[in-house]
Design a protein around this motif. Structure first.
Motif, PDB file in Angstrom:
ATOM      1  N   GLY A   1       0.765  -1.113  -0.076  1.00 19.73           N
ATOM      2  CA  GLY A   1      -0.083  -0.066   0.093  1.00 19.73           C
ATOM      3  C   GLY A   1       0.856   1.364  -0.129  1.00 19.73           C
ATOM      4  N   ASN A   2       0.281   2.334   0.491  1.00 22.27           N
ATOM      5  CA  ASN A   2       0.819   3.551   0.446  1.00 22.27           C
ATOM      6  C   ASN A   2       0.544   4.146   1.907  1.00 22.27           C
ATOM      7  OD1 ASN A   2       0.986   6.793  -0.095  1.00 22.27           O
ATOM      8  ND2 ASN A   2       2.228   5.966  -1.378  1.00 22.27           N
ATOM      9  N   ARG A   3       1.430   5.001   2.632  1.00 26.51           N
ATOM     10  CA  ARG A   3       1.357   5.542   3.754  1.00 26.51           C
ATOM     11  C   ARG A   3       0.435   6.817   3.957  1.00 26.51           C
ATOM     12  NH1 ARG A   3       5.949   6.722   7.066  1.00 26.51           N
ATOM     13  NH2 ARG A   3       4.241   7.324   8.602  1.00 26.51           N
ATOM     14  N   GLY A   4      -0.006   7.377   2.710  1.00 29.37           N
ATOM     15  CA  GLY A   4      -0.642   8.615   2.661  1.00 29.37           C
ATOM     16  C   GLY A   4      -0.258   9.537   3.731  1.00 29.37           C
ATOM     17  N   ASP A   5      -1.050  10.141   4.582  1.00 23.68           N
ATOM     18  CA  ASP A   5      -0.665  11.370   5.384  1.00 23.68           C
ATOM     19  C   ASP A   5      -0.618  10.662   6.919  1.00 23.68           C
ATOM     20  OD1 ASP A   5      -0.261  13.527   3.551  1.00 23.68           O
ATOM     21  OD2 ASP A   5      -2.581  13.683   3.285  1.00 23.68           O
ATOM     22  N   ALA A   6      -0.564   9.658   6.849  1.00 21.48           N
ATOM     23  CA  ALA A   6      -0.600   9.003   8.258  1.00 21.48           C
ATOM     24  C   ALA A   6       0.758   9.303   9.199  1.00 21.48           C
ATOM     25  CB  ALA A   6      -0.716   7.182   8.339  1.00 21.48           C
ATOM     26  N   VAL A   7       0.337   9.519  10.473  1.00 22.11           N
ATOM     27  CA  VAL A   7       1.497   9.981  11.518  1.00 22.11           C
ATOM     28  C   VAL A   7       2.012   8.743  12.028  1.00 22.11           C
ATOM     29  CG1 VAL A   7       1.944  11.034  13.567  1.00 22.11           C
ATOM     30  CG2 VAL A   7       0.369  12.303  11.889  1.00 22.11           C
ATOM     31  N   TYR A   8       1.008   7.646  12.245  1.00 18.64           N
ATOM     32  CA  TYR A   8       1.515   6.447  12.507  1.00 18.64           C
ATOM     33  C   TYR A   8       0.349   5.466  11.856  1.00 18.64           C
ATOM     34  CZ  TYR A   8       1.148   2.570  15.685  1.00 18.64           C
ATOM     35  OH  TYR A   8       1.087   1.298  16.310  1.00 18.64           O
ATOM     36  N   PHE A   9       1.076   4.329  11.430  1.00 19.90           N
ATOM     37  CA  PHE A   9       0.143   3.102  11.025  1.00 19.90           C
ATOM     38  C   PHE A   9       0.792   1.960  11.383  1.00 19.90           C
ATOM     39  CE2 PHE A   9       2.933   3.974   7.290  1.00 19.90           C
ATOM     40  CZ  PHE A   9       3.036   2.588   6.906  1.00 19.90           C
ATOM     41  N   ALA A  10      -0.090   0.705  11.496  1.00 21.37           N
ATOM     42  CA  ALA A  10       0.515  -0.397  12.048  1.00 21.37           C
ATOM     43  C   ALA A  10      -0.437  -1.566  11.432  1.00 21.37           C
ATOM     44  CB  ALA A  10       0.543  -0.440  13.380  1.00 21.37           C
ATOM     45  N   LEU A  11       0.109  -2.740  11.558  1.00 20.49           N
ATOM     46  CA  LEU A  11      -0.552  -3.904  11.328  1.00 20.49           C
ATOM     47  C   LEU A  11      -0.472  -4.887  12.441  1.00 20.49           C
ATOM     48  CD1 LEU A  11      -1.718  -5.921   8.722  1.00 20.49           C
ATOM     49  CD2 LEU A  11       0.220  -6.942   8.936  1.00 20.49           C
ATOM     50  N   THR A  12      -1.563  -5.470  12.979  1.00 18.82           N
ATOM     51  CA  THR A  12      -1.435  -6.349  14.078  1.00 18.82           C
ATOM     52  C   THR A  12      -2.218  -7.525  13.888  1.00 18.82           C
ATOM     53  OG1 THR A  12      -1.423  -4.397  15.542  1.00 18.82           O
ATOM     54  CG2 THR A  12      -1.578  -6.469  16.633  1.00 18.82           C
TER      55      THR A  12
END
Length: 375
Positions: A109-120
């Motif tokens: 994918g693409n992070r866009g404008d996320a300050v933080y992102f994660a997969l759990t």
């Protein structure tokens, strides 16, 4: 001549459908009677909305999902009223994909404008039961992200994993571009089989999932009394206070983020009252404070200001942050509104904090005496 009536065939899915309807028929007792009964008509209406929303998520997860042909389902967004549930907030997008622990998957994918992102990744002790263990956790610091914000990685096989949940936090959800998430199974898919037994199992799992949700909600405001349980987050026992902040452990009920700290509280406000909350946040990637109703849900991001975060908060001169909570929008730069609700719940969260935060300081004041500026 009298004809013998034809006996109606009995199918497993027919029986399971009836069990699901019986479950739905009885779940409103959690909020209309007993020690957790809500006290105003808006919360009663919210209870039925919570029933409809969680039913939709349960059916998406158990009835319609195909783990060998996965897709990320929207389960919380800042903009969908049918996905206001389970501890949502106006700053984040959450997605979920049920998967097979014996299969391999590619995620990109693409992070866009996320300050933080994660997969759990989480386990599922039995069909429909909520997770009690974090099996996998990757945040954006763990990924190779190119100059365009693109990422790609593989996961699996992973013993015990049943579902993947993504998190994507935005400073401004009205203008920020969400993370794009795609997933494909790298192994040959199973044949499509929507038979009687499979459908019955999925309906029963959905019913089990719903029953657990309504053991947790509605959240209480003030002292719990004999109604206390061990499910969900650690909520303060007294209104207009917060519980002690804590770091999420690997063994944890539900779908909390492994690298998050939380503090939860509640409010009980007259029309002319306000809470003045002051916090000194540790170094972290993202933090926010959000106002919930008693069903762990807030409003859409454009409805009113019901949250404040690391990017939108105006700090005091000493680096602390003061937040004013009232039933209507107050004048302080960090004021948030309960949207007219007299009672409900509050949630702080911090991601990738360098320490467990100190407890927020809370004062109950008259609204006219609440601060109107940072200091």
């Amino acid at each position: 001549m009298t004809e013998t009536p034809t006996q109606k065939p009995v199918h497993a899915s027919t029986i399971a459908w009836g069990e699901l309807l019986d479950t739905l028929r009885g779940l409103d007792a959690a909020f209309i009677e007993g020690p957790r009964a809500v006290t105003d008509d808006r919360h009663i209406a919210d209870g039925y909305r919570a029933l409809a929303t969680t039913l939709g998520v349960a059916l998406d997860t158990y009835l319609f999902a195909e783990p060998s042909r996965p897709t990320f389902l929207e389960i919380n967004t800042p903009h969908r009223r049918d996905r206001r549930w389970g501890g949502d907030n106006t700053d984040a997008y959450y997605r979920m994909a049920p998967i097979d622990p014996e299969r391999r998957y590619r995620i990109w994918g693409n992070r866009g404008d996320a300050v933080y992102f994660a997969l759990t990744g989480y386990n599922e002790p039995s069909p429909g039961t909520w997770s009690d263990k974090v099996v996998l956790h990757l945040n954006d610091s763990d990924l190779d992200i190119d100059g365009n914000g693109d990422f790609s990685f593989e996961v699996g096989p992973i013993a015990d994993v049943a579902v993947l949940v993504t998190r994507d936090y935005q400073v401004d959800p009205l203008s920020g571009r969400p993370v794009t998430w795609e997933i494909e199974c790298l192994d040959s898919p199973d044949p499509i089989r929507h038979g009687d037994a499979e459908t019955a199992a999925a309906l029963r799992a959905s019913a089990a999932w719903l029953r657990t949700m309504f053991l947790i909600i509605p959240l209480t405001v003030g002292v719990r009394g004999d109604d206390a349980h061990n499910l969900g987050h650690e909520i303060a026992n007294t209104a207009n206070t917060f519980g002690a902040p804590y770091q999420v452990p690997d063994s944890n009920f539900g779908w909390s983020a492994r690298d998050a700290c939380y503090s939860f509280g509640s409010y009980d406000l007259a029309e002319d009252e306000a809470l003045v909350i002051t916090t000194t946040t540790p170094q972290c990637r993202f933090w926010s404070m959000v106002v919930w109703n008693q069903f762990m849900a807030t409003h859409n991001a454009a409805d009113g200001r019901s949250s404040v975060n690391i990017g939108s908060a105006v700090p005091n001169g000493d680096g602390s942050v003061t937040i004013v909570v009232a039933r209507r929008q107050a004048a302080h730069p960090n004021a948030v509104t309960t949207m007219g609700y007299p009672r409900g719940n509050l949630a702080f969260r911090w991601f990738l904090a360098d320490r467990v935060p100190d407890p927020p300081n809370v004062r109950l004041v008259k609204l006219v005496d609440a601060p109107k500026a940072v200091h």
